[in-house]
Write a protein that holds these residues in place. Structure first.
Motif, PDB file in Angstrom:
ATOM      1  N   GLU A   1       0.833  -1.206   0.000  1.00 31.26           N
ATOM      2  CA  GLU A   1       0.000   0.000   0.000  1.00 31.26           C
ATOM      3  C   GLU A   1       0.866   1.252   0.000  1.00 31.26           C
ATOM      4  OE1 GLU A   1      -4.106  -1.251   2.314  1.00 31.26           O
ATOM      5  OE2 GLU A   1      -2.302  -0.913   3.516  1.00 31.26           O
ATOM      6  N   GLU A   2       1.974   1.208   0.733  1.00 32.49           N
ATOM      7  CA  GLU A   2       2.854   2.381   0.781  1.00 32.49           C
ATOM      8  C   GLU A   2       3.548   2.596  -0.558  1.00 32.49           C
ATOM      9  OE1 GLU A   2       3.312   5.596   2.299  1.00 32.49           O
ATOM     10  OE2 GLU A   2       2.693   4.186   3.868  1.00 32.49           O
ATOM     11  N   ILE A   3       3.873   1.521  -1.265  1.00 33.56           N
ATOM     12  CA  ILE A   3       4.422   1.665  -2.621  1.00 33.56           C
ATOM     13  C   ILE A   3       3.419   2.405  -3.498  1.00 33.56           C
ATOM     14  CG2 ILE A   3       5.073   0.406  -4.728  1.00 33.56           C
ATOM     15  CD1 ILE A   3       6.261  -1.774  -2.965  1.00 33.56           C
ATOM     16  N   CYS A   4       2.150   2.069  -3.357  1.00 31.87           N
ATOM     17  CA  CYS A   4       1.102   2.695  -4.163  1.00 31.87           C
ATOM     18  C   CYS A   4       0.919   4.171  -3.835  1.00 31.87           C
ATOM     19  CB  CYS A   4      -0.221   1.957  -3.974  1.00 31.87           C
ATOM     20  SG  CYS A   4      -0.230   0.279  -4.618  1.00 31.87           S
ATOM     21  N   ASN A   5       1.415   4.608  -2.685  1.00 33.21           N
ATOM     22  CA  ASN A   5       1.295   6.012  -2.285  1.00 33.21           C
ATOM     23  C   ASN A   5       2.398   6.897  -2.855  1.00 33.21           C
ATOM     24  OD1 ASN A   5      -1.025   5.576  -0.748  1.00 33.21           O
ATOM     25  ND2 ASN A   5       0.137   5.120   1.110  1.00 33.21           N
ATOM     26  N   VAL A   6       3.248   6.327  -3.711  1.00 34.90           N
ATOM     27  CA  VAL A   6       4.317   7.125  -4.313  1.00 34.90           C
ATOM     28  C   VAL A   6       3.711   8.350  -4.988  1.00 34.90           C
ATOM     29  CG1 VAL A   6       4.250   5.811  -6.477  1.00 34.90           C
ATOM     30  CG2 VAL A   6       6.319   7.044  -5.859  1.00 34.90           C
ATOM     31  N   PRO A   7       4.316   9.534  -4.827  1.00 32.86           N
ATOM     32  CA  PRO A   7       3.720  10.757  -5.377  1.00 32.86           C
ATOM     33  C   PRO A   7       3.490  10.676  -6.886  1.00 32.86           C
ATOM     34  CG  PRO A   7       5.482  11.305  -3.862  1.00 32.86           C
ATOM     35  CD  PRO A   7       5.544   9.818  -4.048  1.00 32.86           C
ATOM     36  N   ASP A   8       2.348  11.149  -7.317  1.00 32.60           N
ATOM     37  CA  ASP A   8       2.076  11.288  -8.744  1.00 32.60           C
ATOM     38  C   ASP A   8       2.796  12.549  -9.198  1.00 32.60           C
ATOM     39  OD1 ASP A   8       0.417   9.121  -9.505  1.00 32.60           O
ATOM     40  OD2 ASP A   8      -1.214  10.023  -8.359  1.00 32.60           O
ATOM     41  N   SER A   9       3.815  12.377  -9.992  1.00 34.42           N
ATOM     42  CA  SER A   9       4.620  13.530 -10.376  1.00 34.42           C
ATOM     43  C   SER A   9       5.307  13.281 -11.711  1.00 34.42           C
ATOM     44  CB  SER A   9       5.675  13.825  -9.298  1.00 34.42           C
ATOM     45  OG  SER A   9       6.549  14.826  -9.710  1.00 34.42           O
ATOM     46  N   LEU A  10       5.266  14.296 -12.556  1.00 31.77           N
ATOM     47  CA  LEU A  10       6.004  14.218 -13.815  1.00 31.77           C
ATOM     48  C   LEU A  10       7.499  14.394 -13.581  1.00 31.77           C
ATOM     49  CD1 LEU A  10       3.648  16.359 -16.107  1.00 31.77           C
ATOM     50  CD2 LEU A  10       3.842  13.867 -16.024  1.00 31.77           C
TER      51      LEU A  10
ATOM     52  N   GLU B   1      15.951   5.659 -10.040  1.00 33.28           N
ATOM     53  CA  GLU B   1      16.683   4.681  -9.213  1.00 33.28           C
ATOM     54  C   GLU B   1      15.822   4.221  -8.035  1.00 33.28           C
ATOM     55  OE1 GLU B   1      20.168   2.456  -7.925  1.00 33.28           O
ATOM     56  OE2 GLU B   1      19.597   3.394  -9.829  1.00 33.28           O
ATOM     57  N   ILE B   2      15.120   5.171  -7.426  1.00 27.74           N
ATOM     58  CA  ILE B   2      14.228   4.830  -6.323  1.00 27.74           C
ATOM     59  C   ILE B   2      13.113   3.909  -6.803  1.00 27.74           C
ATOM     60  CG2 ILE B   2      12.527   5.783  -4.701  1.00 27.74           C
ATOM     61  CD1 ILE B   2      14.339   8.313  -4.568  1.00 27.74           C
ATOM     62  N   MET B   3      12.527   4.222  -7.961  1.00 32.56           N
ATOM     63  CA  MET B   3      11.447   3.389  -8.502  1.00 32.56           C
ATOM     64  C   MET B   3      11.940   1.979  -8.810  1.00 32.56           C
ATOM     65  SD  MET B   3       8.714   5.169  -8.375  1.00 32.56           S
ATOM     66  CE  MET B   3       7.603   4.156  -9.350  1.00 32.56           C
ATOM     67  N   GLY B   4      13.200   1.863  -9.230  1.00 38.15           N
ATOM     68  CA  GLY B   4      13.774   0.541  -9.490  1.00 38.15           C
ATOM     69  C   GLY B   4      13.912  -0.279  -8.216  1.00 38.15           C
ATOM     70  N   LEU B   5      14.318   0.382  -7.128  1.00 37.49           N
ATOM     71  CA  LEU B   5      14.416  -0.315  -5.845  1.00 37.49           C
ATOM     72  C   LEU B   5      13.034  -0.748  -5.355  1.00 37.49           C
ATOM     73  CD1 LEU B   5      17.070   1.925  -4.026  1.00 37.49           C
ATOM     74  CD2 LEU B   5      17.382  -0.424  -4.805  1.00 37.49           C
ATOM     75  N   LEU B   6      12.042   0.087  -5.595  1.00 41.34           N
ATOM     76  CA  LEU B   6      10.671  -0.252  -5.196  1.00 41.34           C
ATOM     77  C   LEU B   6      10.154  -1.463  -5.963  1.00 41.34           C
ATOM     78  CD1 LEU B   6       8.942   3.248  -4.972  1.00 41.34           C
ATOM     79  CD2 LEU B   6       9.680   1.800  -3.091  1.00 41.34           C
ATOM     80  N   LEU B   7      10.510  -1.556  -7.248  1.00 36.53           N
ATOM     81  CA  LEU B   7      10.091  -2.721  -8.034  1.00 36.53           C
ATOM     82  C   LEU B   7      10.672  -4.001  -7.441  1.00 36.53           C
ATOM     83  CD1 LEU B   7       8.764  -4.076 -10.456  1.00 36.53           C
ATOM     84  CD2 LEU B   7      10.781  -3.463 -11.832  1.00 36.53           C
ATOM     85  N   ASN B   8      11.927  -3.951  -7.046  1.00 37.80           N
ATOM     86  CA  ASN B   8      12.553  -5.103  -6.404  1.00 37.80           C
ATOM     87  C   ASN B   8      11.814  -5.476  -5.115  1.00 37.80           C
ATOM     88  OD1 ASN B   8      15.079  -6.907  -5.799  1.00 37.80           O
ATOM     89  ND2 ASN B   8      14.886  -5.614  -3.986  1.00 37.80           N
ATOM     90  N   ASP B   9      11.427  -4.451  -4.341  1.00 37.29           N
ATOM     91  CA  ASP B   9      10.689  -4.701  -3.090  1.00 37.29           C
ATOM     92  C   ASP B   9       9.320  -5.305  -3.376  1.00 37.29           C
ATOM     93  OD1 ASP B   9      12.866  -3.520  -1.954  1.00 37.29           O
ATOM     94  OD2 ASP B   9      11.814  -1.770  -1.173  1.00 37.29           O
ATOM     95  N   TYR B  10       8.670  -4.809  -4.413  1.00 42.78           N
ATOM     96  CA  TYR B  10       7.342  -5.312  -4.785  1.00 42.78           C
ATOM     97  C   TYR B  10       7.394  -6.792  -5.146  1.00 42.78           C
ATOM     98  CZ  TYR B  10       3.216  -5.968  -7.811  1.00 42.78           C
ATOM     99  OH  TYR B  10       2.073  -6.450  -8.408  1.00 42.78           O
TER     100      TYR B  10
ATOM    101  N   VAL C   1      -0.309   0.474 -13.092  1.00 42.03           N
ATOM    102  CA  VAL C   1       0.072   1.758 -13.691  1.00 42.03           C
ATOM    103  C   VAL C   1       1.540   2.066 -13.411  1.00 42.03           C
ATOM    104  CG1 VAL C   1      -0.323   4.257 -13.613  1.00 42.03           C
ATOM    105  CG2 VAL C   1      -2.269   2.688 -13.577  1.00 42.03           C
ATOM    106  N   LEU C   2       1.980   1.775 -12.200  1.00 42.48           N
ATOM    107  CA  LEU C   2       3.364   2.080 -11.825  1.00 42.48           C
ATOM    108  C   LEU C   2       4.365   1.178 -12.528  1.00 42.48           C
ATOM    109  CD1 LEU C   2       2.984   2.592  -7.954  1.00 42.48           C
ATOM    110  CD2 LEU C   2       3.451   4.352  -9.667  1.00 42.48           C
ATOM    111  N   TYR C   3       4.020  -0.108 -12.671  1.00 38.20           N
ATOM    112  CA  TYR C   3       4.978  -1.083 -13.211  1.00 38.20           C
ATOM    113  C   TYR C   3       4.326  -1.950 -14.279  1.00 38.20           C
ATOM    114  CZ  TYR C   3       7.818   0.201  -9.194  1.00 38.20           C
ATOM    115  OH  TYR C   3       8.556   0.904  -8.274  1.00 38.20           O
ATOM    116  N   LEU C   4       4.786  -1.780 -15.488  1.00 37.94           N
ATOM    117  CA  LEU C   4       4.277  -2.584 -16.603  1.00 37.94           C
ATOM    118  C   LEU C   4       5.115  -3.856 -16.721  1.00 37.94           C
ATOM    119  CD1 LEU C   4       3.761   0.316 -19.197  1.00 37.94           C
ATOM    120  CD2 LEU C   4       2.052  -0.731 -17.683  1.00 37.94           C
ATOM    121  N   VAL C   5       5.021  -4.680 -15.712  1.00 34.99           N
ATOM    122  CA  VAL C   5       5.787  -5.932 -15.694  1.00 34.99           C
ATOM    123  C   VAL C   5       4.833  -7.108 -15.602  1.00 34.99           C
ATOM    124  CG1 VAL C   5       7.875  -4.958 -14.678  1.00 34.99           C
ATOM    125  CG2 VAL C   5       6.059  -5.780 -13.187  1.00 34.99           C
TER     126      VAL C   5
END
Length: 344
Positions: free
Chosen positions: A200-209, A219-228, A273-277
């Motif tokens: 749920e906290e991963i899903c709270n990542v700020p919506d930002s361009l 780099e942060i988003m890549g680490l989050l994918l590994n955590d997911y 939406v965050l990860y097209l994997v």
């Protein structure tokens, strides 16, 4: 060091040089290498992830002894809490994340117990603001969210007994797989609930361009994918075991489980939406979540329908007793008790 593009970058470079000079003059000899390693990995410029060799040097220092590991965490936290610069703060948080992901156990252990109380706002960044520019103001929301995410990750490690996304905990996780069948139902559901909180906290990542083209945020988003993905594996392990025990789940356990599964399903759209994997483990998890939710829901209705009626009857009886007790307390005569009983 990267190209200086504006006055803020120039000022940041000057601050970095001044901090290193101050460390060289004031730090004790045995602490100097640690202070400098932290400063080199968390410079104001450029706005890119810390160089891997700087991170590796820091992790190597922490792998030698507890006497080194503790000052590293202290220096890193001191740097994080003193800065008002969003780039420095994000780099400090990213290094904490790297310690969790691939740091030596001794360094992870010191991170977990600093401070000893842990808990909410562990990193003390819930009010972080860098108002220098509109861009830094937007990045400040990333700092606050990233700190909250890492606090959640640290809290979950205390529930599970290890960091689910850490390569350093592979031996512990292997032992956990063999021991999972001995866990109580309540413990399995508690673990699932904790891991769902992390997702749920991963899903709270700020919506930002801002993250488009920003190497630090990517780099942060890549680490989050590994955590997911690691979280998916942990959930699959526990749901697989729970699936074998559905017939012996209590009513309370069933309710807790269905609530956790519902929360997890609520994350599915955001995660897509965050990860097209597409990974077999992810598809398997979503299928098992729906199957288990339906299965437990049916069993709960079939097995506990009578209990629900009993619960309502007992609640009605307690209500009756409370009302009579209240009437008695204000001194009504016994003749009126019969009237009240008839009304109830």
């Amino acid at each position: 060091m990267g190209r200086i593009v504006n006055f803020r970058d120039l000022l940041g470079l000057i601050k970095d040089k001044a901090s290193m000079s101050k460390a060289a003059l004031l730090s004790k000899p045995n602490a100097l290498s640690i202070r400098l390693a932290v400063l080199r990995a968390t410079t104001h410029t450029p706005r890119t992830p810390p160089d891997d060799h700087h991170i590796s040097a820091l992790l190597l220092l922490g792998d030698s002894s507890r006497a080194n590991a503790s000052p590293i965490i202290t220096a890193l936290m001191d740097r994080l809490r003193r800065t008002g610069n969003c780039v420095v703060a994000l780099k400090c948080l990213l290094i904490i994340h790297q310690i969790i992901k691939r740091g030596p156990f001794i360094l992870q252990d010191q991170l977990s117990v600093f401070p000893a109380t842990g808990g909410y706002n562990y990193l003390k960044l819930s009010e972080f603001r860098d108002g220098a520019t509109a861009n830094t103001w937007a990045l400040s929301s990333w700092v606050r969210w990233y700190a909250r995410y890492l606090e959640t990750l640290l809290s979950i490690s205390r529930v599970l007994g290890y960091f689910p996304c850490s390569s350093s905990c592979s031996v512990v996780k292997e032992k956990q797989e063999h021991r999972i069948s001995s866990f109580l139902n309540l413990d399995l559901i508690k673990d699932v609930d904790s891991i769902v909180t992390l997702i749920e906290e991963i899903c709270n990542v700020p919506d930002s361009l801002a993250r488009e083209g920003d190497m630090l945020l990517q780099e942060i988003m890549g680490l989050l994918l590994n955590d997911y993905i690691s979280s998916v594996n942990e959930i699959l392990l526990r749901l697989g075991e729970i699936n074998e025990r559905t017939s012996c789940l209590s009513f309370g356990d069933s309710v807790e489980l269905v609530c956790a599964l519902k929360r997890l399903q609520d994350c599915q759209e955001r995660l897509s939406v965050l990860y097209l994997v597409r990974k077999p483990s992810i598809e398997m998890m979503w299928g098992l979540v729906q199957e288990l939710k339906d299965k437990v829901g049916i069993l709960k209705v079939c097995k506990e329908g009578g209990n629900l009626l009993s619960l309502k009857a007992s609640e009605s009886a307690r209500f009756d007793q409370r009302v009579l007790g209240a009437v008695d307390s204000v001194g009504f005569r016994s003749g009126r008790f019969d009237l009240i009983r008839n009304v109830l």
